[in-house]
Write a protein that holds these residues in place. Structure first.
Motif, PDB file in Angstrom:
ATOM      1  N   SER A 268       0.693  -1.298  -0.103  1.00 29.21           N
ATOM      2  CA  SER A 268       0.029   0.027   0.006  1.00 29.21           C
ATOM      3  C   SER A 268       0.953   1.153   0.086  1.00 29.21           C
ATOM      4  CB  SER A 268      -0.825   0.056   1.353  1.00 29.21           C
ATOM      5  OG  SER A 268      -1.694   1.173   1.293  1.00 29.21           O
ATOM      6  N   ILE A 269       1.971   1.481   0.690  1.00 29.49           N
ATOM      7  CA  ILE A 269       3.013   2.406   0.889  1.00 29.49           C
ATOM      8  C   ILE A 269       3.449   2.549  -0.487  1.00 29.49           C
ATOM      9  CG2 ILE A 269       4.929   3.252   1.865  1.00 29.49           C
ATOM     10  CD1 ILE A 269       4.366   1.763   4.365  1.00 29.49           C
ATOM     11  N   ILE A 270       3.882   1.463  -1.236  1.00 27.84           N
ATOM     12  CA  ILE A 270       4.564   1.472  -2.499  1.00 27.84           C
ATOM     13  C   ILE A 270       3.769   2.250  -3.639  1.00 27.84           C
ATOM     14  CG2 ILE A 270       5.537   0.162  -4.469  1.00 27.84           C
ATOM     15  CD1 ILE A 270       6.621  -1.672  -2.112  1.00 27.84           C
ATOM     16  N   LYS A 271       2.508   1.745  -3.621  1.00 21.99           N
ATOM     17  CA  LYS A 271       1.453   2.288  -4.558  1.00 21.99           C
ATOM     18  C   LYS A 271       0.953   3.574  -4.292  1.00 21.99           C
ATOM     19  CE  LYS A 271      -3.359   0.993  -5.975  1.00 21.99           C
ATOM     20  NZ  LYS A 271      -4.674   0.331  -5.831  1.00 21.99           N
ATOM     21  N   ASN A 272       0.909   3.929  -2.998  1.00 26.01           N
ATOM     22  CA  ASN A 272       0.357   5.391  -2.853  1.00 26.01           C
ATOM     23  C   ASN A 272       1.619   6.476  -2.519  1.00 26.01           C
ATOM     24  OD1 ASN A 272      -2.395   4.907  -2.725  1.00 26.01           O
ATOM     25  ND2 ASN A 272      -2.142   3.567  -0.676  1.00 26.01           N
ATOM     26  N   LYS A 273       2.913   5.952  -2.205  1.00 22.75           N
ATOM     27  CA  LYS A 273       3.949   6.693  -2.542  1.00 22.75           C
ATOM     28  C   LYS A 273       4.111   7.552  -0.992  1.00 22.75           C
ATOM     29  CE  LYS A 273       5.254   6.434  -7.228  1.00 22.75           C
ATOM     30  NZ  LYS A 273       5.584   7.599  -8.341  1.00 22.75           N
ATOM     31  N   GLU A 274       3.543   7.076  -0.082  1.00 25.50           N
ATOM     32  CA  GLU A 274       3.052   7.623   1.277  1.00 25.50           C
ATOM     33  C   GLU A 274       3.885   7.391   2.448  1.00 25.50           C
ATOM     34  OE1 GLU A 274      -1.216   7.720   3.953  1.00 25.50           O
ATOM     35  OE2 GLU A 274      -0.422   5.961   2.729  1.00 25.50           O
TER      36      GLU A 274
END
Length: 347
Positions: A268-274
């Protein structure tokens, strides 16, 4: 009669004061303790100087400012969990606690060693079974009381070194699936053993999306390795089944074993760059901040003349990964923020 009523109405506050109050030197509040087992995702300094890259610059540049044995630019999972459960400091590494005596064990103890696995790996450091033996010996020798243990939490991190070691030693593809079964089975044995030693809340880290880590995504750092990710998915499926079985077997009314979902969280972090801090983002989440020249991932390495054999990004806080497989401090911050939804049911 009225005085008795007053006494009983005051009694709960008196009990609270005696348990938590700081007013009397004769009363000592025992804080929750954290016991940590596993590998580099949780190691805060067990490996001695010159035995690990984590003892070399630029490891530790964000925290504590010098290399401390943490495999990151700063804090790791242990540090964030320790703060979350209310500890003033992370539990002391096992290899150094004796310098400080019993006071050194005030917050628990960290038995995790970078590079180790559930079974033996190529690293000459104690596997998880041996780490639990260390824990047991401290209990037998009364370093930790039954009260300490029963009011504690254990963090267990088997983040994949067994699988890396398997492939490095030319393990066959045919034998890999049975090997995953054996790894997860041993994790289950370890979790149960920690519980039987008296720890009532045992938290285990699931395997992350290893196919999306910098090493398998190099040199483009853009595309995950689906084959490696499928290994993580299978591992996590078996781990979930094992934890459900353990919770069923204990039958204490509430769960004793919990999984931190590293896989979905990091994806999820990779996808959202968050990175959930100041509104900034991880611009290139698969690219590590520190990595070696010529596609060498030896962050912190130098040649015989002392020249750096790695490159270092300017902003570690904007990188999800620090080196080939380890998150930055901010990467762990973002990851741990998602773990809180699970941890709020534990603490």
């Amino acid at each position: 009669m009225a005085s008795n009523k007053l006494l009983f109405s005051f009694l709960p506050f008196l009990v609270f004061f005696l348990h938590f109050g700081q007013g009397s030197s004769a009363v000592h509040f025992h804080p929750l303790k954290l016991f940590v087992f596993g590998d580099s995702y949780v190691d805060t300094g067990n490996i001695h100087v010159n035995a690990s890259s984590a003892r070399n610059f630029p490891y530790g540049i964000t925290f504590p400012g010098v290399p401390s044995g943490r495999f990151s630019d700063g804090r790791v999972l242990t540090d964030f969990l320790a703060k979350y459960v209310g500890l003033k400091k992370s539990p002391i590494p096992f290899t150094v606690w004796q310098r400080f005596g019993r006071k050194g064990a005030k917050y628990g103890m960290n038995f995790g060693f970078g590079g180790t696995g559930v079974f033996d790996t190529s690293f000459p450091f104690p596997n998880m079974t041996t780490q639990i033996n260390f824990f047991r010996n401290l209990i037998v020798n009364s370093i930790f009381s039954s009260y300490d243990i029963h009011s504690s939490i254990a963090l267990v991190s088997p983040s994949g070194n067994d699988y890396s070691f398997y492939f490095t030693n030319n393990g066959s593809l045919e034998g890999f699936k049975p090997f995953i079964f054996s790894v997860v089975n041993q994790i289950s044995v370890n979790l149960k053993r920690i519980y039987k030693l008296g720890v009532k809340k045992v938290v285990v880290l699931g395997l992350g999306p290893v196919g999306c880590y910098p090493k398998p995504t190099a040199p483009s750092f853009k595309k995950c390795n689906k084959t490696m990710d499928s290994i993580a998915v299978f591992h996590n499926t078996l781990l979930k089944q094992a934890v459900e079985k353990l919770n069923y077997e204990t039958k204490e009314g509430s769960p004793n074993f919990f999984i931190l979902n590293m896989y979905d969280t990091v994806l999820s972090i990779i996808k959202n760059k968050e990175n959930r801090k100041g509104g900034a983002t991880f611009k290139t989440p698969l690219k590590p901040c520190c990595f070696g020249v010529n596609s060498n991932f030896s962050c912190g390495s130098v040649d015989e003349r002392g020249n750096k054999m790695y490159t270092l990004c300017k902003r570690p806080d904007l990188a999800l990964f620090w080196d080939a497989v380890h998150p930055t401090q901010n990467g762990w911050f973002a990851t741990f923020s998602s773990f809180k939804s699970t941890l709020k049911h534990i603490i």
